[in-house]
Design an enzyme around this catalytic site. Structure first.
Site, PDB file in Angstrom:
ATOM      1  N   ALA A 175       6.417  -3.619  -1.814  1.00 52.35           N
ATOM      2  CA  ALA A 175       7.400  -3.856  -0.755  1.00 52.35           C
ATOM      3  C   ALA A 175       8.506  -2.810  -0.797  1.00 52.35           C
ATOM      4  O   ALA A 175       8.916  -2.278   0.238  1.00 52.35           O
ATOM      5  CB  ALA A 175       7.987  -5.265  -0.895  1.00 52.35           C
ATOM      6  N   ASP A 176       8.991  -2.508  -1.981  1.00 48.98           N
ATOM      7  CA  ASP A 176      10.046  -1.493  -2.124  1.00 48.98           C
ATOM      8  C   ASP A 176       9.569  -0.118  -1.670  1.00 48.98           C
ATOM      9  O   ASP A 176      10.204   0.541  -0.836  1.00 48.98           O
ATOM     10  CB  ASP A 176      10.484  -1.407  -3.591  1.00 48.98           C
ATOM     11  CG  ASP A 176      11.680  -2.291  -3.903  1.00 48.98           C
ATOM     12  OD1 ASP A 176      12.538  -2.455  -3.028  1.00 48.98           O
ATOM     13  OD2 ASP A 176      11.759  -2.820  -5.022  1.00 48.98           O
ATOM     14  N   ILE A 177       8.464   0.338  -2.253  1.00 48.52           N
ATOM     15  CA  ILE A 177       7.971   1.671  -1.930  1.00 48.52           C
ATOM     16  C   ILE A 177       7.477   1.732  -0.487  1.00 48.52           C
ATOM     17  O   ILE A 177       7.702   2.718   0.225  1.00 48.52           O
ATOM     18  CB  ILE A 177       6.852   2.104  -2.898  1.00 48.52           C
ATOM     19  CG1 ILE A 177       7.393   2.167  -4.332  1.00 48.52           C
ATOM     20  CG2 ILE A 177       6.281   3.447  -2.506  1.00 48.52           C
ATOM     21  CD1 ILE A 177       8.506   3.167  -4.528  1.00 48.52           C
TER      22      ILE A 177
END
Length: 404
Positions: A175-177
Protein backbone atom coordinates in the site's frame (compact mmCIF):
# COMPACT_ATOMS: atom_id res chain seq x y z
CA UNK A 1 25.53 -1.00 -17.54
CA UNK A 2 23.94 2.42 -17.82
CA UNK A 3 26.19 5.45 -17.98
CA UNK A 4 25.23 9.13 -17.77
CA UNK A 5 24.96 11.03 -21.05
CA UNK A 6 25.42 14.71 -21.80
CA UNK A 7 21.66 15.17 -21.84
CA UNK A 8 20.06 16.72 -18.73
CA UNK A 9 17.94 14.40 -16.62
CA UNK A 10 14.21 14.57 -17.47
CA UNK A 11 13.25 16.54 -14.34
CA UNK A 12 16.27 18.84 -14.21
CA UNK A 13 15.10 22.32 -13.26
CA UNK A 14 11.94 21.06 -11.54
CA UNK A 15 11.74 21.94 -7.85
CA UNK A 16 9.88 19.69 -5.41
CA UNK A 17 9.06 20.45 -1.78
CA UNK A 18 8.99 17.19 0.17
CA UNK A 19 6.83 17.87 3.24
CA UNK A 20 6.43 14.20 4.08
CA UNK A 21 7.69 11.54 6.45
CA UNK A 22 8.12 7.78 6.78
CA UNK A 23 7.53 5.96 3.46
CA UNK A 24 4.95 6.80 0.77
CA UNK A 25 5.75 10.52 0.47
CA UNK A 26 9.54 10.28 0.83
CA UNK A 27 9.73 7.35 -1.61
CA UNK A 28 7.63 9.23 -4.17
CA UNK A 29 9.89 12.28 -3.86
CA UNK A 30 13.03 10.15 -4.14
CA UNK A 31 11.79 8.80 -7.46
CA UNK A 32 11.44 12.38 -8.70
CA UNK A 33 14.88 13.26 -7.32
CA UNK A 34 16.45 10.28 -9.10
CA UNK A 35 15.14 11.76 -12.35
CA UNK A 36 16.86 15.07 -11.68
CA UNK A 37 14.33 17.12 -9.69
CA UNK A 38 15.66 19.46 -7.01
CA UNK A 39 13.90 17.92 -4.02
CA UNK A 40 13.95 20.00 -0.85
CA UNK A 41 12.98 17.98 2.21
CA UNK A 42 11.22 20.19 4.77
CA UNK A 43 11.73 18.61 8.21
CA UNK A 44 10.67 19.50 11.75
CA UNK A 45 13.60 20.88 13.77
CA UNK A 46 15.13 18.52 16.33
CA UNK A 47 13.64 15.22 15.21
CA UNK A 48 13.29 15.50 11.45
CA UNK A 49 11.58 12.76 9.47
CA UNK A 50 10.37 10.09 11.94
CA UNK A 51 12.13 7.43 9.87
CA UNK A 52 15.54 8.87 10.73
CA UNK A 53 15.37 7.16 14.11
CA UNK A 54 12.57 4.64 13.65
CA UNK A 55 14.50 1.40 13.23
CA UNK A 56 15.39 -0.81 16.16
CA UNK A 57 19.08 -0.63 15.37
CA UNK A 58 21.54 2.19 14.85
CA UNK A 59 24.06 2.94 12.17
CA UNK A 60 27.21 4.97 12.89
CA UNK A 61 25.13 8.15 12.97
CA UNK A 62 21.57 8.89 14.01
CA UNK A 63 19.86 8.01 10.70
CA UNK A 64 18.32 4.59 10.08
CA UNK A 65 19.03 2.47 7.01
CA UNK A 66 15.36 2.88 6.13
CA UNK A 67 15.77 6.65 5.94
CA UNK A 68 18.98 6.28 3.95
CA UNK A 69 17.16 4.11 1.39
CA UNK A 70 14.33 6.60 0.74
CA UNK A 71 15.96 10.00 0.76
CA UNK A 72 18.95 10.09 -1.59
CA UNK A 73 19.33 13.02 -4.00
CA UNK A 74 17.53 15.44 -1.65
CA UNK A 75 18.44 18.57 0.27
CA UNK A 76 17.24 18.97 3.87
CA UNK A 77 15.91 22.13 5.51
CA UNK A 78 14.59 22.31 9.07
CA UNK A 79 11.58 24.58 9.50
CA UNK A 80 8.99 24.90 12.24
CA UNK A 81 5.82 25.43 10.27
CA UNK A 82 3.91 26.17 13.47
CA UNK A 83 5.66 29.55 13.66
CA UNK A 84 4.97 32.55 11.47
CA UNK A 85 8.70 32.92 10.85
CA UNK A 86 8.95 29.32 9.66
CA UNK A 87 5.93 29.75 7.41
CA UNK A 88 7.39 32.92 5.92
CA UNK A 89 10.42 30.99 4.69
CA UNK A 90 8.18 28.17 3.54
CA UNK A 91 6.01 30.54 1.49
CA UNK A 92 9.11 31.89 -0.21
CA UNK A 93 10.15 28.36 -1.08
CA UNK A 94 6.64 27.66 -2.43
CA UNK A 95 6.99 30.58 -4.85
CA UNK A 96 10.02 28.82 -6.36
CA UNK A 97 8.49 25.34 -6.45
CA UNK A 98 6.75 23.34 -9.15
CA UNK A 99 5.55 20.44 -6.98
CA UNK A 100 4.74 19.87 -3.30
CA UNK A 101 4.20 16.48 -1.69
CA UNK A 102 2.81 16.07 1.85
CA UNK A 103 1.50 13.09 3.78
CA UNK A 104 0.10 14.45 7.02
CA UNK A 105 -3.37 13.45 8.19
CA UNK A 106 -6.15 15.31 6.36
CA UNK A 107 -6.72 18.70 7.95
CA UNK A 108 -3.23 19.17 9.38
CA UNK A 109 -1.92 21.26 6.48
CA UNK A 110 -5.03 23.46 6.60
CA UNK A 111 -4.57 23.94 10.34
CA UNK A 112 -0.98 25.02 9.71
CA UNK A 113 -2.14 27.42 7.01
CA UNK A 114 -0.20 25.70 4.22
CA UNK A 115 -3.01 23.81 2.46
CA UNK A 116 -3.54 23.84 -1.30
CA UNK A 117 -6.09 26.71 -1.49
CA UNK A 118 -3.68 28.90 0.49
CA UNK A 119 -0.58 27.99 -1.51
CA UNK A 120 -2.40 28.20 -4.84
CA UNK A 121 -2.81 31.94 -4.22
CA UNK A 122 0.96 32.22 -3.81
CA UNK A 123 1.81 29.94 -6.75
CA UNK A 124 -1.06 29.15 -9.16
CA UNK A 125 1.15 26.69 -11.07
CA UNK A 126 1.88 24.53 -8.03
CA UNK A 127 1.15 20.81 -8.33
CA UNK A 128 0.16 19.85 -4.79
CA UNK A 129 -0.02 16.14 -3.88
CA UNK A 130 -1.55 14.99 -0.60
CA UNK A 131 -0.86 11.40 0.40
CA UNK A 132 -2.93 9.88 3.20
CA UNK A 133 -4.22 6.58 4.48
CA UNK A 134 -7.77 6.86 3.16
CA UNK A 135 -7.93 10.01 1.05
CA UNK A 136 -9.01 13.57 1.78
CA UNK A 137 -12.74 12.78 1.65
CA UNK A 138 -15.06 10.01 2.79
CA UNK A 139 -16.14 8.42 6.10
CA UNK A 140 -12.65 7.05 6.81
CA UNK A 141 -10.69 10.16 5.80
CA UNK A 142 -9.84 11.20 9.37
CA UNK A 143 -8.51 7.81 10.39
CA UNK A 144 -4.77 7.37 10.88
CA UNK A 145 -3.59 5.30 7.94
CA UNK A 146 -0.62 2.97 7.77
CA UNK A 147 0.24 0.21 5.33
CA UNK A 148 -1.14 -2.52 7.61
CA UNK A 149 -4.53 -0.84 7.94
CA UNK A 150 -4.71 -0.17 4.20
CA UNK A 151 -3.89 -3.80 3.40
CA UNK A 152 -6.54 -5.01 5.84
CA UNK A 153 -9.31 -2.61 4.89
CA UNK A 154 -8.75 -2.77 1.12
CA UNK A 155 -9.17 -6.55 1.00
CA UNK A 156 -5.53 -7.40 0.31
CA UNK A 157 -5.18 -9.35 3.56
CA UNK A 158 -8.33 -11.34 2.81
CA UNK A 159 -6.51 -13.04 -0.08
CA UNK A 160 -3.04 -13.28 1.50
CA UNK A 161 -1.91 -16.45 3.28
CA UNK A 162 -3.40 -19.93 3.45
CA UNK A 163 -7.10 -20.80 3.81
CA UNK A 164 -6.73 -22.32 7.27
CA UNK A 165 -4.22 -19.75 8.57
CA UNK A 166 -4.52 -16.47 10.48
CA UNK A 167 -4.64 -13.09 8.72
CA UNK A 168 -1.39 -12.33 6.89
CA UNK A 169 -0.21 -9.11 5.28
CA UNK A 170 1.90 -8.99 2.15
CA UNK A 171 5.55 -9.25 3.09
CA UNK A 172 6.38 -5.90 1.52
CA UNK A 173 4.43 -2.63 2.09
CA UNK A 174 2.35 -2.80 -1.06
CA UNK A 175 0.00 0.00 0.00
CA UNK A 176 2.80 2.42 0.87
CA UNK A 177 4.94 1.75 -2.19
CA UNK A 178 1.91 1.44 -4.46
CA UNK A 179 0.65 4.81 -3.29
CA UNK A 180 4.09 6.35 -3.86
CA UNK A 181 4.04 5.06 -7.45
CA UNK A 182 0.47 6.20 -8.15
CA UNK A 183 1.26 9.60 -6.63
CA UNK A 184 4.33 9.97 -8.86
CA UNK A 185 2.17 9.04 -11.86
CA UNK A 186 -0.38 11.69 -10.90
CA UNK A 187 2.28 14.31 -10.18
CA UNK A 188 4.05 13.86 -13.50
CA UNK A 189 0.74 13.88 -15.37
CA UNK A 190 -0.30 17.10 -13.64
CA UNK A 191 3.11 18.66 -14.26
CA UNK A 192 2.88 17.88 -17.98
CA UNK A 193 -0.58 19.46 -17.95
CA UNK A 194 0.84 22.51 -16.19
CA UNK A 195 3.38 23.03 -18.95
CA UNK A 196 0.44 23.41 -21.35
CA UNK A 197 -2.04 25.36 -19.23
CA UNK A 198 0.18 27.12 -16.71
CA UNK A 199 -2.15 25.92 -13.96
CA UNK A 200 -1.29 23.46 -11.23
CA UNK A 201 -3.77 21.17 -9.49
CA UNK A 202 -4.45 19.17 -6.35
CA UNK A 203 -3.73 15.43 -6.23
CA UNK A 204 -5.44 13.21 -3.66
CA UNK A 205 -3.58 9.89 -3.32
CA UNK A 206 -4.33 7.28 -0.66
CA UNK A 207 -2.92 3.97 0.55
CA UNK A 208 -6.43 2.46 0.59
CA UNK A 209 -7.21 3.36 -3.03
CA UNK A 210 -3.77 2.22 -4.18
CA UNK A 211 -3.99 -1.17 -2.48
CA UNK A 212 -7.51 -1.70 -3.85
CA UNK A 213 -6.29 -0.80 -7.34
CA UNK A 214 -3.91 -3.78 -7.23
CA UNK A 215 -6.82 -6.23 -6.93
CA UNK A 216 -7.42 -6.67 -10.66
CA UNK A 217 -7.46 -10.49 -10.77
CA UNK A 218 -9.41 -10.88 -7.56
CA UNK A 219 -12.09 -8.32 -8.37
CA UNK A 220 -12.34 -9.63 -11.93
CA UNK A 221 -13.12 -13.06 -10.52
CA UNK A 222 -15.64 -11.63 -8.05
CA UNK A 223 -17.45 -9.41 -10.56
CA UNK A 224 -17.39 -12.14 -13.19
CA UNK A 225 -18.53 -15.08 -11.06
CA UNK A 226 -19.97 -13.66 -7.86
CA UNK A 227 -17.52 -15.81 -5.86
CA UNK A 228 -15.82 -13.81 -3.13
CA UNK A 229 -12.00 -14.00 -3.46
CA UNK A 230 -10.29 -16.11 -0.82
CA UNK A 231 -6.81 -17.08 0.33
CA UNK A 232 -4.86 -19.57 -1.78
CA UNK A 233 -1.33 -19.36 -0.41
CA UNK A 234 1.01 -19.19 -3.40
CA UNK A 235 -1.66 -20.38 -5.86
CA UNK A 236 -3.73 -18.31 -8.26
CA UNK A 237 -7.45 -17.93 -8.88
CA UNK A 238 -7.02 -17.79 -12.65
CA UNK A 239 -4.63 -20.62 -13.55
CA UNK A 240 -3.47 -24.00 -12.30
CA UNK A 241 -0.86 -25.23 -11.77
CA UNK A 242 0.67 -21.87 -10.88
CA UNK A 243 2.22 -21.90 -7.41
CA UNK A 244 4.98 -23.19 -5.15
CA UNK A 245 5.64 -26.92 -5.42
CA UNK A 246 7.52 -29.14 -3.00
CA UNK A 247 10.67 -30.86 -4.19
CA UNK A 248 12.94 -33.23 -2.27
CA UNK A 249 14.81 -30.38 -0.55
CA UNK A 250 12.23 -27.61 -0.31
CA UNK A 251 10.01 -25.52 -2.53
CA UNK A 252 10.24 -23.86 -5.93
CA UNK A 253 7.68 -22.04 -8.07
CA UNK A 254 6.36 -22.99 -11.48
CA UNK A 255 3.48 -22.18 -13.76
CA UNK A 256 1.74 -23.96 -16.61
CA UNK A 257 -0.75 -21.19 -17.28
CA UNK A 258 -2.27 -22.39 -20.56
CA UNK A 259 -3.20 -25.66 -22.25
CA UNK A 260 -0.02 -25.84 -24.31
CA UNK A 261 2.22 -25.43 -21.24
CA UNK A 262 0.10 -27.92 -19.29
CA UNK A 263 0.53 -30.61 -21.93
CA UNK A 264 4.24 -29.85 -22.25
CA UNK A 265 4.68 -30.07 -18.46
CA UNK A 266 2.99 -33.47 -18.25
CA UNK A 267 5.10 -34.86 -21.08
CA UNK A 268 8.43 -33.50 -19.87
CA UNK A 269 8.07 -34.69 -16.26
CA UNK A 270 7.01 -38.17 -17.39
CA UNK A 271 3.32 -37.87 -16.47
CA UNK A 272 1.53 -37.91 -19.88
CA UNK A 273 -1.47 -39.70 -18.33
CA UNK A 274 -2.44 -36.46 -16.55
CA UNK A 275 -3.21 -34.80 -19.89
CA UNK A 276 -6.25 -37.02 -20.44
CA UNK A 277 -7.24 -37.20 -16.77
CA UNK A 278 -10.88 -36.04 -16.63
CA UNK A 279 -10.12 -33.97 -13.51
CA UNK A 280 -7.44 -31.91 -15.24
CA UNK A 281 -8.41 -31.66 -18.93
CA UNK A 282 -9.13 -27.91 -18.90
CA UNK A 283 -7.98 -24.97 -16.81
CA UNK A 284 -11.40 -24.60 -15.07
CA UNK A 285 -11.23 -28.29 -14.13
CA UNK A 286 -7.66 -27.94 -12.87
CA UNK A 287 -8.72 -24.97 -10.75
CA UNK A 288 -11.67 -26.89 -9.34
CA UNK A 289 -9.42 -29.84 -8.50
CA UNK A 290 -6.30 -27.86 -7.63
CA UNK A 291 -5.49 -29.59 -4.33
CA UNK A 292 -5.68 -33.02 -5.96
CA UNK A 293 -3.64 -31.72 -8.90
CA UNK A 294 -0.86 -30.48 -6.59
CA UNK A 295 -0.68 -33.83 -4.83
CA UNK A 296 -0.36 -35.62 -8.15
CA UNK A 297 2.39 -33.31 -9.40
CA UNK A 298 4.30 -33.39 -6.13
CA UNK A 299 4.51 -37.20 -6.33
CA UNK A 300 6.91 -36.52 -9.18
CA UNK A 301 8.48 -33.27 -7.94
CA UNK A 302 9.52 -34.96 -4.66
CA UNK A 303 11.91 -37.18 -6.63
CA UNK A 304 14.39 -34.35 -7.39
CA UNK A 305 15.74 -31.19 -5.80
CA UNK A 306 14.21 -27.79 -6.42
CA UNK A 307 17.28 -26.68 -8.39
CA UNK A 308 17.06 -29.74 -10.63
CA UNK A 309 13.39 -29.09 -11.36
CA UNK A 310 13.91 -25.39 -12.05
CA UNK A 311 16.72 -26.17 -14.48
CA UNK A 312 14.73 -28.92 -16.21
CA UNK A 313 11.51 -26.93 -16.55
CA UNK A 314 13.29 -23.83 -17.83
CA UNK A 315 15.14 -25.95 -20.38
CA UNK A 316 11.75 -27.10 -21.69
CA UNK A 317 10.34 -23.56 -21.84
CA UNK A 318 8.14 -23.93 -18.76
CA UNK A 319 8.20 -20.95 -16.34
CA UNK A 320 9.88 -21.84 -13.03
CA UNK A 321 12.17 -20.30 -10.44
CA UNK A 322 13.76 -20.71 -7.01
CA UNK A 323 12.34 -19.03 -3.91
CA UNK A 324 15.18 -16.67 -3.04
CA UNK A 325 15.90 -14.78 0.13
CA UNK A 326 16.68 -11.08 -0.29
CA UNK A 327 20.44 -11.70 0.03
CA UNK A 328 20.19 -14.37 -2.65
CA UNK A 329 18.22 -12.03 -4.93
CA UNK A 330 20.64 -9.12 -4.55
CA UNK A 331 23.71 -11.36 -4.82
CA UNK A 332 22.45 -13.35 -7.81
CA UNK A 333 24.20 -12.84 -11.13
CA UNK A 334 21.02 -11.29 -12.48
CA UNK A 335 20.56 -8.96 -9.50
CA UNK A 336 24.14 -7.78 -9.90
CA UNK A 337 23.76 -7.35 -13.65
CA UNK A 338 20.63 -5.28 -13.11
CA UNK A 339 22.52 -3.17 -10.54
CA UNK A 340 19.81 -3.54 -7.94
CA UNK A 341 22.27 -2.80 -5.16
CA UNK A 342 24.23 0.42 -5.46
CA UNK A 343 26.69 2.10 -3.09
CA UNK A 344 26.47 5.72 -1.97
CA UNK A 345 29.15 7.71 -0.16
CA UNK A 346 27.81 9.25 3.05
CA UNK A 347 29.66 11.79 5.24
CA UNK A 348 28.87 9.88 8.46
CA UNK A 349 28.22 6.29 7.44
CA UNK A 350 30.87 5.93 4.75
CA UNK A 351 29.79 3.72 1.87
CA UNK A 352 26.14 2.69 2.30
CA UNK A 353 24.05 0.30 0.21
CA UNK A 354 20.92 1.52 -1.54
CA UNK A 355 18.34 -0.28 -3.64
CA UNK A 356 19.05 0.42 -7.31
CA UNK A 357 16.79 1.99 -9.92
CA UNK A 358 13.81 -0.21 -10.77
CA UNK A 359 13.44 1.12 -14.31
CA UNK A 360 16.26 1.92 -16.69
CA UNK A 361 16.22 4.91 -19.05
CA UNK A 362 18.43 4.49 -22.11
CA UNK A 363 19.43 8.10 -22.79
CA UNK A 364 19.05 9.80 -19.39
CA UNK A 365 19.62 7.11 -16.76
CA UNK A 366 18.87 8.06 -13.17
CA UNK A 367 21.85 9.21 -11.14
CA UNK A 368 22.88 9.59 -7.53
CA UNK A 369 24.13 13.14 -7.17
CA UNK A 370 23.52 13.64 -3.44
CA UNK A 371 23.79 11.41 -0.41
CA UNK A 372 20.72 11.10 1.86
CA UNK A 373 20.88 14.45 3.66
CA UNK A 374 21.80 15.00 7.27
CA UNK A 375 19.04 16.76 9.22
CA UNK A 376 19.02 20.42 8.17
CA UNK A 377 22.21 19.98 6.17
CA UNK A 378 21.17 22.46 3.48
CA UNK A 379 19.29 25.04 5.54
CA UNK A 380 21.96 27.73 5.22
CA UNK A 381 22.47 26.97 1.55
CA UNK A 382 18.79 27.38 0.73
CA UNK A 383 18.40 30.50 2.85
CA UNK A 384 21.14 32.09 0.78
CA UNK A 385 19.38 31.01 -2.41
CA UNK A 386 16.28 32.82 -1.13
CA UNK A 387 18.37 35.91 -0.39
CA UNK A 388 17.88 35.68 3.37
CA UNK A 389 20.92 37.03 5.19
CA UNK A 390 22.10 38.90 8.29
CA UNK A 391 19.36 41.08 9.78
CA UNK A 392 16.49 39.22 8.18
CA UNK A 393 18.01 35.89 9.18
CA UNK A 394 18.41 37.07 12.76
CA UNK A 395 14.77 38.16 12.88
CA UNK A 396 13.54 34.87 11.45
CA UNK A 397 15.74 32.89 13.81
CA UNK A 398 14.40 34.87 16.77
CA UNK A 399 10.90 34.07 15.56
CA UNK A 400 11.57 30.34 16.12
CA UNK A 401 11.73 29.23 12.49
CA UNK A 402 14.49 26.72 13.23
CA UNK A 403 13.57 25.63 16.77
CA UNK A 404 11.48 22.64 17.77
Amino acid sequence: MQTPTNQPLPLAGVRVLDVSQVMAGPYCCMLLADLGADVIKIEPPGTGDQTRGSMGFKMKGSDSMGFLNMNRNKRSVTLNLKTEAGKEIFFRLVKTADILVENYRPGVMKKLGVDYPTLKKINPGLVYASISGFGQTGPWADRPGFDLMAQAMSGVMSVTGYPDGPPVKAGVPVADIGCALFAAYGILSAYIGKTKSGEGQFIDASLFDSALAFSIWDTSQYWGTGVEPYKLGTANHMSAPYQAMQASDGYFVMGATNQKLWSLLCEKIGRPELIEDERFKTNPLRLANRLILVKELEKTFLTKTSEEWVDQLLAEGIPAGPINTYPQAFDSEHGKHRQMRIEIDHPVEGSIPNIGFAVKLSETPQQVSRHPPLLGEHTSELLKELGIEKEELAKITEGGAFKA
